[in-house]
Design a protein around this motif. Structure first.
Motif, short mmCIF file in Angstrom:
data_model
loop_
_atom_site.label_atom_id
_atom_site.label_comp_id
_atom_site.label_asym_id
_atom_site.label_seq_id
_atom_site.Cartn_x
_atom_site.Cartn_y
_atom_site.Cartn_z
N TRP A 123 0.79 -0.95 -0.01
CA TRP A 123 0.03 -0.01 -0.04
C TRP A 123 0.78 1.17 0.08
O TRP A 123 0.22 2.11 -0.57
N ILE A 124 2.01 1.26 0.65
CA ILE A 124 3.09 2.41 0.59
C ILE A 124 3.41 2.33 -0.83
O ILE A 124 3.46 3.76 -1.31
N ILE A 125 3.81 1.54 -1.35
CA ILE A 125 4.65 1.73 -2.58
C ILE A 125 3.47 2.15 -3.49
O ILE A 125 3.58 3.00 -4.44
N GLU A 126 2.26 1.55 -3.48
CA GLU A 126 1.03 1.98 -4.27
C GLU A 126 0.79 3.38 -4.36
O GLU A 126 0.46 4.09 -5.28
N GLY A 127 0.87 4.10 -2.87
CA GLY A 127 0.54 5.32 -2.95
C GLY A 127 1.70 6.28 -3.39
O GLY A 127 1.18 7.09 -3.76
N ALA A 128 2.78 5.85 -3.27
CA ALA A 128 4.07 6.52 -3.77
C ALA A 128 3.88 6.32 -5.33
O ALA A 128 4.24 7.51 -5.87
N VAL A 129 3.76 5.26 -5.99
CA VAL A 129 3.38 5.45 -7.30
C VAL A 129 2.47 6.37 -7.67
O VAL A 129 2.59 7.12 -8.86
N SER A 130 1.32 6.29 -7.16
CA SER A 130 0.03 7.23 -7.65
C SER A 130 0.56 8.76 -7.50
O SER A 130 0.09 9.36 -8.21
N LEU A 131 1.37 9.19 -6.42
CA LEU A 131 2.10 10.43 -6.25
C LEU A 131 2.98 10.58 -7.36
O LEU A 131 2.68 11.85 -7.85
N SER A 132 3.58 9.62 -7.91
CA SER A 132 4.58 10.27 -8.98
C SER A 132 3.90 10.41 -10.30
O SER A 132 4.31 10.78 -11.40
N VAL A 133 2.59 9.88 -10.53
CA VAL A 133 1.87 10.03 -11.73
C VAL A 133 0.72 11.25 -11.68
O VAL A 133 -0.18 11.35 -12.48
N VAL A 134 0.78 12.15 -10.43
CA VAL A 134 -0.23 13.03 -10.36
C VAL A 134 0.03 14.16 -11.47
O VAL A 134 -1.36 14.56 -12.08
N GLY A 135 0.93 14.33 -12.07
CA GLY A 135 0.95 15.41 -13.23
C GLY A 135 0.36 14.90 -14.47
O GLY A 135 -0.19 15.62 -14.97
N GLU A 136 0.22 13.54 -14.59
CA GLU A 136 -0.28 12.78 -15.81
C GLU A 136 -1.65 12.66 -15.61
O GLU A 136 -2.42 12.23 -16.81
N SER A 137 -2.32 12.81 -14.34
CA SER A 137 -3.69 12.23 -14.08
C SER A 137 -4.58 13.47 -14.26
O SER A 137 -4.52 14.33 -14.37
N SER A 138 -5.91 12.80 -14.98
CA SER A 138 -6.81 13.80 -15.13
C SER A 138 -7.81 14.11 -13.98
O SER A 138 -8.42 15.12 -14.06
N SER A 139 -7.48 13.47 -13.11
CA SER A 139 -8.27 13.72 -11.63
C SER A 139 -7.25 13.76 -10.58
O SER A 139 -7.19 13.05 -9.87
N ARG A 140 -6.68 14.77 -10.66
CA ARG A 140 -5.34 15.10 -9.67
C ARG A 140 -5.91 15.00 -8.11
O ARG A 140 -5.07 14.11 -7.45
N GLY A 141 -6.97 15.53 -8.14
CA GLY A 141 -7.54 15.62 -6.67
C GLY A 141 -7.84 14.12 -6.01
O GLY A 141 -7.24 13.57 -5.04
N TRP A 142 -8.41 13.18 -6.66
CA TRP A 142 -8.75 11.90 -6.40
C TRP A 142 -7.52 10.90 -6.34
O TRP A 142 -7.46 10.14 -5.39
N THR A 143 -6.46 11.37 -7.41
CA THR A 143 -5.19 10.55 -7.24
C THR A 143 -4.25 10.85 -6.04
O THR A 143 -4.04 10.06 -5.37
N ILE A 144 -4.22 12.20 -5.69
CA ILE A 144 -3.64 12.65 -4.26
C ILE A 144 -4.37 11.89 -3.24
O ILE A 144 -3.54 11.36 -2.36
N ALA A 145 -5.75 12.05 -3.37
CA ALA A 145 -6.23 11.55 -2.16
C ALA A 145 -6.08 10.00 -1.92
O ALA A 145 -5.93 9.59 -0.77
N PHE A 146 -6.17 9.14 -3.05
CA PHE A 146 -5.94 7.88 -3.09
C PHE A 146 -4.67 7.68 -2.59
O PHE A 146 -4.29 6.68 -1.56
N ALA A 147 -3.52 8.43 -3.06
CA ALA A 147 -2.12 8.22 -2.52
C ALA A 147 -2.02 8.42 -1.19
O ALA A 147 -1.23 7.49 -0.43
#
Length: 183
Positions: free
Chosen positions: A114-138
């Motif tokens: 889960w920590i790795i999944e969160g870190a990976v999600s944070l690494s793609v925030v710039g490419e995400s169309s829903s940045r808020g949800w991506t950051i919240a998930f991460a």
């Protein structure tokens, strides 16, 4: 009745039966987890221990009886087989302790994932169309992972209960799905 209709009817009946039987088995598993969580976990650990012994026998057999493998490959297969067999036998020798150890291992593993999944999600925030949800998930994933690392046994127990509840709910849904199928 035409052949196509007969085939379709047979397929629908088979699908319906599969949903109902799968649903019933899922409900039974979920109820067992919820009513006897410790015993059910021990049974699951016992199944895994039996699998390791069988896999160990297969690996050892491959190493001993293979005519195509070289020396180090044979030694590696035999060593791996012996290791699997020893782990399986040790697990059966003290199933309760091995179940707790396995739960701790899974709790730590899920926490790290889960920590790795969160870190990976944070690494793609710039490419995400829903940045808020991506950051919240991460952030939630990292918090959940860290929490699980600090209390892996409690986390494994909660995950086990969630598995039981999910199995019951999904089993009921599959039974209803199966009963609602019509040819």
């Amino acid at each position: 009745m035409s052949t196509t209709q007969n085939t379709t009817s047979t397929f629908v009946r088979s699908l319906r039966t599969a949903f109902i039987v799968g649903g019933i088995l899922s409900v039974i598993l979920g109820v067992l987890i919820l009513v006897w969580p410790g015993r059910t976990a021990q049974v699951a650990t016992g199944i895994i221990a039996a699998y390791t012994i069988i896999a160990g026998i297969v690996y050892a057999g491959l190493g001993i009886f293979s005519r195509t493998k070289g020396g180090w490959s044979r030694v590696g297969h035999i060593a791996l087989g012996v290791f699997f067999i020893v782990v399986g036998v040790v697990a059966f020798a003290n199933l309760a302790a091995f179940t707790v150890s396995f739960a701790l291992f899974l709790g730590v593993l899920v926490g790290i994932l889960w920590i790795i999944e969160g870190a990976v999600s944070l690494s793609v925030v710039g490419e995400s169309s829903s940045r808020g949800w991506t950051i919240a998930f991460a952030v939630l994933s990292i918090i959940a992972g860290v929490t699980l690392l600090f209390s892996p046994l409690w986390g494994a127990i909660v995950l086990w209960w969630l598995l039981g509840i999910s199995a019951v709910a999904l089993g009921v849904v599959n039974i209803v799905r199966g009963l609602s199928f019509r040819p």
